[in-house]
Write a protein that holds these residues in place. Sequence first.
Motif, PDB file in Angstrom:
ATOM      1  N   GLY A 294       0.805  -1.216   0.000  1.00  0.00           N
ATOM      2  CA  GLY A 294       0.000   0.000   0.000  1.00  0.00           C
ATOM      3  C   GLY A 294       0.833   1.259   0.000  1.00  0.00           C
ATOM      4  O   GLY A 294       0.546   2.218  -0.727  1.00  0.00           O
ATOM      5  N   TRP A 295       1.917   1.295   0.810  1.00  0.00           N
ATOM      6  CA  TRP A 295       2.737   2.496   0.890  1.00  0.00           C
ATOM      7  C   TRP A 295       3.558   2.716  -0.370  1.00  0.00           C
ATOM      8  O   TRP A 295       3.916   3.856  -0.693  1.00  0.00           O
ATOM      9  CB  TRP A 295       3.651   2.429   2.112  1.00  0.00           C
ATOM     10  N   THR A 296       3.856   1.649  -1.103  1.00  0.00           N
ATOM     11  CA  THR A 296       4.538   1.830  -2.391  1.00  0.00           C
ATOM     12  C   THR A 296       3.637   2.580  -3.360  1.00  0.00           C
ATOM     13  O   THR A 296       4.086   3.482  -4.093  1.00  0.00           O
ATOM     14  CB  THR A 296       4.941   0.473  -2.981  1.00  0.00           C
ATOM     15  N   LEU A 297       2.338   2.241  -3.360  1.00  0.00           N
ATOM     16  CA  LEU A 297       1.388   2.992  -4.186  1.00  0.00           C
ATOM     17  C   LEU A 297       1.290   4.435  -3.706  1.00  0.00           C
ATOM     18  O   LEU A 297       1.304   5.372  -4.517  1.00  0.00           O
ATOM     19  CB  LEU A 297       0.014   2.323  -4.144  1.00  0.00           C
ATOM     20  N   MET A 298       1.217   4.641  -2.374  1.00  0.00           N
ATOM     21  CA  MET A 298       1.137   6.001  -1.831  1.00  0.00           C
ATOM     22  C   MET A 298       2.354   6.835  -2.235  1.00  0.00           C
ATOM     23  O   MET A 298       2.249   8.034  -2.490  1.00  0.00           O
ATOM     24  CB  MET A 298       1.037   5.968  -0.306  1.00  0.00           C
ATOM     25  N   SER A 299       3.529   6.199  -2.279  1.00  0.00           N
ATOM     26  CA  SER A 299       4.756   6.931  -2.595  1.00  0.00           C
ATOM     27  C   SER A 299       4.748   7.493  -4.003  1.00  0.00           C
ATOM     28  O   SER A 299       5.496   8.431  -4.307  1.00  0.00           O
ATOM     29  CB  SER A 299       5.975   6.000  -2.429  1.00  0.00           C
ATOM     30  N   ALA A 300       3.910   6.941  -4.875  1.00  0.00           N
ATOM     31  CA  ALA A 300       3.840   7.426  -6.251  1.00  0.00           C
ATOM     32  C   ALA A 300       2.718   8.421  -6.476  1.00  0.00           C
ATOM     33  O   ALA A 300       2.741   9.174  -7.456  1.00  0.00           O
ATOM     34  CB  ALA A 300       3.664   6.236  -7.202  1.00  0.00           C
ATOM     35  N   GLN A 301       1.720   8.457  -5.574  1.00  0.00           N
ATOM     36  CA  GLN A 301       0.527   9.259  -5.830  1.00  0.00           C
ATOM     37  C   GLN A 301       0.755  10.764  -5.660  1.00  0.00           C
ATOM     38  O   GLN A 301       0.284  11.561  -6.469  1.00  0.00           O
ATOM     39  CB  GLN A 301      -0.619   8.805  -4.918  1.00  0.00           C
ATOM     40  N   ALA A 302       1.451  11.158  -4.580  1.00  0.00           N
ATOM     41  CA  ALA A 302       1.675  12.597  -4.375  1.00  0.00           C
ATOM     42  C   ALA A 302       2.528  13.203  -5.490  1.00  0.00           C
ATOM     43  O   ALA A 302       2.173  14.246  -6.047  1.00  0.00           O
ATOM     44  CB  ALA A 302       2.292  12.849  -3.005  1.00  0.00           C
TER      45      ALA A 302
END
Length: 460
Positions: A294-302
């Motif tokens: 999940g945090w890997t996806l978050m790291s790309a969203q911002a």
Amino acid sequence: MHDTDGTQGRRFGLPTATALVMGNIIGGGIFLLPASVAPFGTVSLLAFAVLTVGAIALALVFGRLARRHPQTGGPYVYAREAFGDFAGFLSAWSYWTMTWVSNAALAVAGVGYFHVLAGSSASKTGDLVVALLMLWLPALANLAGTRWVGAVQMVSTVLKFIPLLFVAVVGIFFFDPSNLGSFADGGHSWGSGLSASAAILLYSYVGVESAAMSAGEVRDPERNVGRASVLGTIGAALVYLLGTLAVFGTVSHDKLVASTAPFSDAVDAMFGGHWGGTLIALAAVVSIVGALNGWTLMSAQAPYAAAQDGLFPAAFGRKRRGVPTVGVLAAAVLASLLTVINYTAGINGVFEILVLITTFSATVPYLLATAAQVRFLLEGRRDKVAPARFVRDMVLALGGFGFSFWLVAGAGYAAVYQGVLFLFAGIIVYVWMAARRPAGEAADAPVAATAEAAEAELVG
């Protein structure tokens, strides 16, 4: 702002979005939390309850904000819309920093649980290989597209939820009040114990913004982001509170204070033997891998959202199968470099300093997002909305801001000092990107539109 590049990935439904929130909130820390707060006494359970109220208020604020701006980027989008490009950039930069540094910390933490599960001994080379695998397997799932991200998140959340819930529910039947110890312990008054345990527990709820951050990948985000944020936060809170209570009631206080595996000790106390360590180690590894997914996806969203507005390099603004691939790769590479430094450089304190940075960096987007909600509400047409609704939303916004401010205070002087330095280092990146913009392009977000947007939400 555009959320796609022409390549549609499968969007997250409400269950997957809820699993994303819950999976990101519950990482590896849950398995040590009861021992971490045990020295303060059972007042720490009260601290958990107070923090849960603050986290739910923050989740509700993100739901309100997502109704107005249902785009990928969440806190970045809200900060930029309310306060302009610079505030938006600081939110995106801070959040991006937090994600890839904390991913490295999660991978390193997972190595210890892996050894318990595999029955292997530690070696520097072997540990590095395991940590890198923990980083890159979730990255590969992300690169395969949102369908795989959602599948991994659902499976990992269920697999880690079951053993934790098992300990919480079964622990009721083995609960012994004599194990609890005193209400305030360790020479603390109940007030100081509440504050001290809260400082440890504050970061347990980082991740409440996950659905808002990925709003562009959520079906019907105006409704589902808010629901997923609240449901995921409540689900995580139940696991935290019931699990901690069960451990407090099954493991004697003296043993719990010195425990390095409190949930394993709880299972062993319930059923005897030593198989509890293996069970909990498996749950911990699954939990950490799910959190990394999940945090890997978050790291790309911002950075994706910021790149759409020209505030990050353009490469971060491209998607494939619904996932910003450059952002995923950049975060995986940076986290891998930190992990290699941790195991090979032998420089004392470098990794600890970077982890301190994450504790402060997580709070900057929260503060800006909740402040943005306060501005949107104040600029709305209050003559067209029932006063009770305005008061409710303002109380939630101020509660979320207060919770975020408490996060900053709880981080400590060292975390704030190191975090501010790293945050200010991003200014040069902002200057570089602003200088490269085409002449005549607007420097700030269309802030004037926020009053109209606020009115639309308040009336609707």
